[in-house]
Design a protein around this motif. Structure first.
Motif, PDB file in Angstrom:
ATOM      1  N   PRO A 147      -4.296   6.597 -11.882  1.00  0.00           N
ATOM      2  CA  PRO A 147      -4.444   5.343 -11.063  1.00  0.00           C
ATOM      3  C   PRO A 147      -4.414   5.283  -9.298  1.00  0.00           C
ATOM      4  O   PRO A 147      -3.190   6.344  -8.925  1.00  0.00           O
ATOM      5  CB  PRO A 147      -3.820   4.062 -11.329  1.00  0.00           C
ATOM      6  N   PRO A 148      -4.718   4.684  -8.125  1.00  0.00           N
ATOM      7  CA  PRO A 148      -4.314   5.730  -6.883  1.00  0.00           C
ATOM      8  C   PRO A 148      -3.187   4.949  -6.156  1.00  0.00           C
ATOM      9  O   PRO A 148      -2.324   4.297  -7.239  1.00  0.00           O
ATOM     10  CB  PRO A 148      -5.386   4.506  -6.081  1.00  0.00           C
ATOM     11  N   GLU A 149      -2.147   6.369  -5.537  1.00  0.00           N
ATOM     12  CA  GLU A 149      -0.576   6.355  -5.516  1.00  0.00           C
ATOM     13  C   GLU A 149      -0.619   6.607  -4.388  1.00  0.00           C
ATOM     14  O   GLU A 149      -1.422   6.955  -3.424  1.00  0.00           O
ATOM     15  CB  GLU A 149      -0.213   7.594  -6.039  1.00  0.00           C
ATOM     16  N   HIS A 165       8.481   6.772  -1.112  1.00  0.00           N
ATOM     17  CA  HIS A 165       8.579   6.674  -2.710  1.00  0.00           C
ATOM     18  C   HIS A 165       7.212   6.434  -3.839  1.00  0.00           C
ATOM     19  O   HIS A 165       6.602   5.245  -2.963  1.00  0.00           O
ATOM     20  CB  HIS A 165       9.682   5.556  -3.524  1.00  0.00           C
ATOM     21  N   PRO A 166       6.958   6.821  -4.796  1.00  0.00           N
ATOM     22  CA  PRO A 166       5.551   7.061  -5.102  1.00  0.00           C
ATOM     23  C   PRO A 166       5.164   5.224  -5.513  1.00  0.00           C
ATOM     24  O   PRO A 166       6.515   4.696  -6.356  1.00  0.00           O
ATOM     25  CB  PRO A 166       5.348   7.616  -6.172  1.00  0.00           C
ATOM     26  N   LEU A 167       4.454   5.160  -5.697  1.00  0.00           N
ATOM     27  CA  LEU A 167       3.772   3.479  -5.870  1.00  0.00           C
ATOM     28  C   LEU A 167       2.347   3.362  -6.142  1.00  0.00           C
ATOM     29  O   LEU A 167       1.862   3.595  -5.582  1.00  0.00           O
ATOM     30  CB  LEU A 167       3.672   2.016  -4.968  1.00  0.00           C
ATOM     31  N   ALA A 168       1.639   3.001  -7.293  1.00  0.00           N
ATOM     32  CA  ALA A 168       0.776   3.272  -7.645  1.00  0.00           C
ATOM     33  C   ALA A 168       0.104   1.602  -6.836  1.00  0.00           C
ATOM     34  O   ALA A 168       0.704   0.835  -7.261  1.00  0.00           O
ATOM     35  CB  ALA A 168       0.527   2.880  -9.262  1.00  0.00           C
ATOM     36  N   ASP A 222      -5.536   6.146  -2.024  1.00  0.00           N
ATOM     37  CA  ASP A 222      -4.806   6.757  -2.340  1.00  0.00           C
ATOM     38  C   ASP A 222      -4.146   7.617  -1.580  1.00  0.00           C
ATOM     39  O   ASP A 222      -5.364   8.271  -0.829  1.00  0.00           O
ATOM     40  CB  ASP A 222      -6.117   7.421  -4.037  1.00  0.00           C
ATOM     41  N   GLY A 223      -3.423   8.231  -1.899  1.00  0.00           N
ATOM     42  CA  GLY A 223      -2.823   8.965  -1.086  1.00  0.00           C
ATOM     43  C   GLY A 223      -1.790   8.503   0.607  1.00  0.00           C
ATOM     44  O   GLY A 223      -1.166   9.860   1.022  1.00  0.00           O
TER      45      GLY A 223
END
Length: 243
Positions: A3-5, A27-30, A69-70
């Protein structure tokens, strides 16, 4: 397919709202490609009432922005003093903030207060109808879309709560002009006008009185006046330092 993050960094002032693991750094998060950034931030636990600006890859975006995303997102706190558009600055406090309500009224700040739990929908509706800033420690209440405006009360200590509200909103102060019981305006009163509310010792010892124009309650410089005077002096001193 993954999924996009996005990568989200929450300002330190808002760290108490998010899980401990997310309190420092990005922090990464979907994300789902559909939900707004405002919804994403709220899903982390941060009420939008506490968000000043949302910055995506170096540019400010509205809460309606759909994250892609990104993207790298920074969640910043509300700037102080906070400007509330529209009506004259007025507050509404929930059932848990009675002491704060009385202290704001002592300072002459227009402060409505619900002494019983009337429920979040009714509080939000009153905030909107009367254009009052909702003050609460209830994050769920502050997420209601119909609120006129809102603010989270960070401390459980009334003295800290008061200083925080005064610092954040800088309301005009006019001490000793409002009834601490009902928020009505006070007027000068003679001893005879309030005699039915005075015990014998009070009637004998005091000559200067005020009375609420709304509920009729009488006021005089009684045993607790020094404590109240200290609250007023602290607030006025704080305001003088701000200026």
């Amino acid at each position: 397919m993954n999924p996009p993050e996005i990568h989200v960094e929450v300002a330190s002032e808002l760290a108490l709202f998010v899980p401990h693991a997310r309190r420092t750094g990005a922090h990464p998060l979907a994300v789902d490609g559909v939900s707004t950034l405002g919804h994403v931030v709220e899903s982390l636990g941060v009420p939008l009432t506490e968000v000043g600006t949302l910055v995506v890859d170096g540019r400010e975006v509205p809460v309606a922005h759909i994250p892609a995303d990104g993207e790298r997102v920074t969640v910043r706190p509300v700037a102080r003093p906070q400007q509330v558009p529209g009506a004259p600055l007025r507050f509404l406090l929930d059932v848990h903030l009675g002491t704060l309500a009385r202290r704001l009224r002592l300072l002459g700040v227009d402060t409505a207060y619900e002494s019983t739990d009337i429920g979040d929908p009714a509080l939000a509706a009153r905030s909107a109808a009367e254009q009052r800033v909702m003050l609460s420690r209830d994050r769920g209440l502050l997420r209601r879309r119909e609120l006129w405006a809102g603010a989270y009360i960070y401390s459980t200590r009334p003295e800290d709560q008061l200083r925080d509200v005064l610092d954040r909103f800088r309301p005009a102060l006019d001490p000793w002009t409002r009834c601490t019981a009902c928020n009505g305006l006070l007027r000068e009163a003679t001893k005879d006008e309030v005699a039915d509310q005075l015990e014998h010792g009070t009637h004998r010892s005091y000559d200067v009185f005020a009375q609420c124009t709304a509920c009729g309650r009488a006021y005089w410089k009684g045993a607790h006046h020094q404590q109240l005077e200290a609250i007023v002096e602290d607030a006025l001193s704080m305001r003088a330092q701000e200026n």
